[in-house]
Design a protein around this motif. Structure first.
Motif, PDB file in Angstrom:
ATOM      1  N   ASP A  75     -12.212   1.002  13.234  1.00 41.53           N
ATOM      2  CA  ASP A  75     -11.109   1.918  13.486  1.00 41.53           C
ATOM      3  C   ASP A  75     -10.238   2.064  12.245  1.00 41.53           C
ATOM      4  O   ASP A  75     -10.085   1.121  11.463  1.00 41.53           O
ATOM      5  N   LEU A  76      -9.649   3.238  12.101  1.00 42.27           N
ATOM      6  CA  LEU A  76      -8.822   3.564  10.940  1.00 42.27           C
ATOM      7  C   LEU A  76      -7.433   3.979  11.376  1.00 42.27           C
ATOM      8  O   LEU A  76      -7.226   4.437  12.496  1.00 42.27           O
ATOM      9  N   TYR A  77      -6.498   3.845  10.463  1.00 41.72           N
ATOM     10  CA  TYR A  77      -5.170   4.417  10.655  1.00 41.72           C
ATOM     11  C   TYR A  77      -4.681   4.990   9.337  1.00 41.72           C
ATOM     12  O   TYR A  77      -5.161   4.651   8.269  1.00 41.72           O
ATOM     13  N   ASP A  78      -3.733   5.888   9.447  1.00 38.42           N
ATOM     14  CA  ASP A  78      -3.209   6.636   8.312  1.00 38.42           C
ATOM     15  C   ASP A  78      -2.142   5.836   7.572  1.00 38.42           C
ATOM     16  O   ASP A  78      -1.298   5.205   8.203  1.00 38.42           O
ATOM     17  N   ILE A  79      -2.191   5.877   6.254  1.00 37.46           N
ATOM     18  CA  ILE A  79      -1.125   5.295   5.431  1.00 37.46           C
ATOM     19  C   ILE A  79      -0.603   6.406   4.536  1.00 37.46           C
ATOM     20  O   ILE A  79      -1.374   7.035   3.807  1.00 37.46           O
ATOM     21  N   ARG A  80       0.669   6.641   4.601  1.00 38.11           N
ATOM     22  CA  ARG A  80       1.295   7.662   3.747  1.00 38.11           C
ATOM     23  C   ARG A  80       2.149   6.978   2.696  1.00 38.11           C
ATOM     24  O   ARG A  80       2.722   5.924   2.945  1.00 38.11           O
ATOM     25  N   PRO A  81       2.236   7.592   1.542  1.00 36.18           N
ATOM     26  CA  PRO A  81       3.019   6.970   0.462  1.00 36.18           C
ATOM     27  C   PRO A  81       4.512   6.995   0.732  1.00 36.18           C
ATOM     28  O   PRO A  81       5.021   7.891   1.397  1.00 36.18           O
ATOM     29  N   ARG A  88       0.808  -1.225   0.000  1.00 39.55           N
ATOM     30  CA  ARG A  88       0.000   0.000   0.000  1.00 39.55           C
ATOM     31  C   ARG A  88       0.837   1.269   0.000  1.00 39.55           C
ATOM     32  O   ARG A  88       0.621   2.127  -0.862  1.00 39.55           O
ATOM     33  N   PRO A  89       1.806   1.443   0.894  1.00 39.78           N
ATOM     34  CA  PRO A  89       2.609   2.669   0.844  1.00 39.78           C
ATOM     35  C   PRO A  89       3.389   2.804  -0.470  1.00 39.78           C
ATOM     36  O   PRO A  89       3.492   3.909  -1.030  1.00 39.78           O
ATOM     37  N   ARG A  90       3.916   1.692  -0.969  1.00 33.83           N
ATOM     38  CA  ARG A  90       4.668   1.740  -2.221  1.00 33.83           C
ATOM     39  C   ARG A  90       3.764   2.130  -3.386  1.00 33.83           C
ATOM     40  O   ARG A  90       4.099   2.988  -4.192  1.00 33.83           O
ATOM     41  N   LEU A  91       2.586   1.501  -3.474  1.00 33.55           N
ATOM     42  CA  LEU A  91       1.659   1.814  -4.557  1.00 33.55           C
ATOM     43  C   LEU A  91       1.123   3.234  -4.454  1.00 33.55           C
ATOM     44  O   LEU A  91       0.946   3.912  -5.470  1.00 33.55           O
ATOM     45  N   LEU A  92       0.875   3.719  -3.242  1.00 37.60           N
ATOM     46  CA  LEU A  92       0.451   5.110  -3.081  1.00 37.60           C
ATOM     47  C   LEU A  92       1.536   6.070  -3.556  1.00 37.60           C
ATOM     48  O   LEU A  92       1.244   7.100  -4.174  1.00 37.60           O
ATOM     49  N   GLY A  93       2.785   5.737  -3.296  1.00 40.46           N
ATOM     50  CA  GLY A  93       3.898   6.553  -3.782  1.00 40.46           C
ATOM     51  C   GLY A  93       3.978   6.549  -5.299  1.00 40.46           C
ATOM     52  O   GLY A  93       4.193   7.599  -5.925  1.00 40.46           O
ATOM     53  N   GLU A  94       3.805   5.391  -5.914  1.00 37.46           N
ATOM     54  CA  GLU A  94       3.810   5.303  -7.376  1.00 37.46           C
ATOM     55  C   GLU A  94       2.643   6.096  -7.964  1.00 37.46           C
ATOM     56  O   GLU A  94       2.798   6.794  -8.967  1.00 37.46           O
ATOM     57  N   LEU A  95       1.468   5.978  -7.338  1.00 38.25           N
ATOM     58  CA  LEU A  95       0.302   6.715  -7.795  1.00 38.25           C
ATOM     59  C   LEU A  95       0.536   8.217  -7.713  1.00 38.25           C
ATOM     60  O   LEU A  95       0.243   8.956  -8.651  1.00 38.25           O
ATOM     61  N   GLU A  96       1.067   8.677  -6.598  1.00 42.36           N
ATOM     62  CA  GLU A  96       1.341  10.100  -6.428  1.00 42.36           C
ATOM     63  C   GLU A  96       2.317  10.603  -7.489  1.00 42.36           C
ATOM     64  O   GLU A  96       2.094  11.652  -8.101  1.00 42.36           O
ATOM     65  N   THR A  97       3.368   9.846  -7.743  1.00 38.62           N
ATOM     66  CA  THR A  97       4.354  10.218  -8.763  1.00 38.62           C
ATOM     67  C   THR A  97       3.692  10.304 -10.136  1.00 38.62           C
ATOM     68  O   THR A  97       3.936  11.251 -10.896  1.00 38.62           O
ATOM     69  N   LEU A  98       2.857   9.329 -10.460  1.00 37.02           N
ATOM     70  CA  LEU A  98       2.151   9.310 -11.736  1.00 37.02           C
ATOM     71  C   LEU A  98       1.216  10.507 -11.877  1.00 37.02           C
ATOM     72  O   LEU A  98       1.218  11.192 -12.910  1.00 37.02           O
ATOM     73  N   ARG A 134       1.323  13.372 -10.307  1.00 39.04           N
ATOM     74  CA  ARG A 134       2.104  14.617 -10.394  1.00 39.04           C
ATOM     75  C   ARG A 134       2.695  14.807 -11.789  1.00 39.04           C
ATOM     76  O   ARG A 134       2.699  15.903 -12.321  1.00 39.04           O
ATOM     77  N   ALA A 135       3.178  13.717 -12.380  1.00 40.48           N
ATOM     78  CA  ALA A 135       3.767  13.805 -13.726  1.00 40.48           C
ATOM     79  C   ALA A 135       2.716  14.186 -14.759  1.00 40.48           C
ATOM     80  O   ALA A 135       3.004  14.933 -15.695  1.00 40.48           O
ATOM     81  N   ARG A 136       1.506  13.675 -14.603  1.00 38.54           N
ATOM     82  CA  ARG A 136       0.432  13.951 -15.565  1.00 38.54           C
ATOM     83  C   ARG A 136      -0.272  15.285 -15.307  1.00 38.54           C
ATOM     84  O   ARG A 136      -1.055  15.737 -16.138  1.00 38.54           O
ATOM     85  N   ASN A 137      -0.026  15.880 -14.156  1.00 34.03           N
ATOM     86  CA  ASN A 137      -0.672  17.138 -13.780  1.00 34.03           C
ATOM     87  C   ASN A 137       0.359  18.090 -13.179  1.00 34.03           C
ATOM     88  O   ASN A 137       0.263  18.460 -12.004  1.00 34.03           O
ATOM     89  N   PRO A 138       1.343  18.515 -13.978  1.00 38.36           N
ATOM     90  CA  PRO A 138       2.430  19.337 -13.428  1.00 38.36           C
ATOM     91  C   PRO A 138       1.986  20.714 -12.925  1.00 38.36           C
ATOM     92  O   PRO A 138       2.710  21.345 -12.164  1.00 38.36           O
ATOM     93  N   ASP A 139       0.803  21.138 -13.308  1.00 34.76           N
ATOM     94  CA  ASP A 139       0.297  22.436 -12.855  1.00 34.76           C
ATOM     95  C   ASP A 139      -0.276  22.378 -11.438  1.00 34.76           C
ATOM     96  O   ASP A 139      -0.578  23.410 -10.849  1.00 34.76           O
ATOM     97  N   LEU A 140      -0.412  21.178 -10.898  1.00 35.66           N
ATOM     98  CA  LEU A 140      -0.967  21.014  -9.552  1.00 35.66           C
ATOM     99  C   LEU A 140       0.108  20.570  -8.570  1.00 35.66           C
ATOM    100  O   LEU A 140       1.025  19.851  -8.932  1.00 35.66           O
ATOM    101  N   ASP A 141      -0.045  20.982  -7.322  1.00 37.29           N
ATOM    102  CA  ASP A 141       0.833  20.523  -6.250  1.00 37.29           C
ATOM    103  C   ASP A 141       0.112  19.383  -5.524  1.00 37.29           C
ATOM    104  O   ASP A 141      -0.384  19.545  -4.418  1.00 37.29           O
ATOM    105  N   LEU A 142       0.044  18.233  -6.193  1.00 36.44           N
ATOM    106  CA  LEU A 142      -0.711  17.083  -5.699  1.00 36.44           C
ATOM    107  C   LEU A 142       0.067  16.258  -4.690  1.00 36.44           C
ATOM    108  O   LEU A 142       1.269  16.090  -4.829  1.00 36.44           O
ATOM    109  N   PHE A 143      -0.653  15.747  -3.707  1.00 35.05           N
ATOM    110  CA  PHE A 143      -0.111  14.667  -2.898  1.00 35.05           C
ATOM    111  C   PHE A 143      -1.252  13.777  -2.436  1.00 35.05           C
ATOM    112  O   PHE A 143      -2.409  14.172  -2.430  1.00 35.05           O
ATOM    113  N   VAL A 144      -0.919  12.542  -2.115  1.00 35.25           N
ATOM    114  CA  VAL A 144      -1.879  11.487  -1.825  1.00 35.25           C
ATOM    115  C   VAL A 144      -1.745  11.069  -0.368  1.00 35.25           C
ATOM    116  O   VAL A 144      -0.642  11.028   0.178  1.00 35.25           O
ATOM    117  N   SER A 145      -2.879  10.740   0.243  1.00 35.36           N
ATOM    118  CA  SER A 145      -2.871  10.089   1.549  1.00 35.36           C
ATOM    119  C   SER A 145      -4.041   9.110   1.574  1.00 35.36           C
ATOM    120  O   SER A 145      -4.933   9.170   0.727  1.00 35.36           O
TER     121      SER A 145
END
Length: 114
Positions: A87-93, A14-24, A26-37
């Protein structure tokens, strides 16, 4: 594959895939300051919620990006389903730090084992 094996795989995937998703995204939307959680339920291999930050002002674009991100994660075996009362917990990329080293940006997956 047993549920324990599914959970162990999810903890690292999950953290690895979230990181890959965020990178993808960001690359496709360079005009935005995107991040994923994301949020996950304890004891479940998928996600409970996915959040895109940095595109709040454009609802249509945000919706389109979330649909794409959800489909992208589903293709990789990560479902998104919020379960009431759990219950929930946070996952960061995991993000690429300078000099190409992968960096865990505060994922709480280690707490699953406590």
């Amino acid at each position: 594959m047993s549920i324990d094996q599914d959970l162990a795989r999810a903890r690292t995937q999950r953290p690895r895939l979230l990181g890959e998703l965020e990178t993808l995204l960001r690359a496709r939307n360079p005009d935005l300051d995107l991040f994923v959680s994301a949020l996950a339920h304890y004891g479940e291999p998928g996600l409970a919620q996915l959040h895109l930050h940095g595109v709040d002002s454009d609802r249509e674009r945000r919706s389109r990006l979330l649909k794409y991100a959800t489909a992208w994660l589903l293709e990789r075996g990560i479902s998104i389903e919020l379960q009431e009362g759990r219950d929930l917990y946070d996952i960061r990329p995991w993000r690429e730090a300078r000099w190409g080293r992968t960096q865990d940006m505060g994922s709480l997956d280690e707490l699953d084992e406590i």
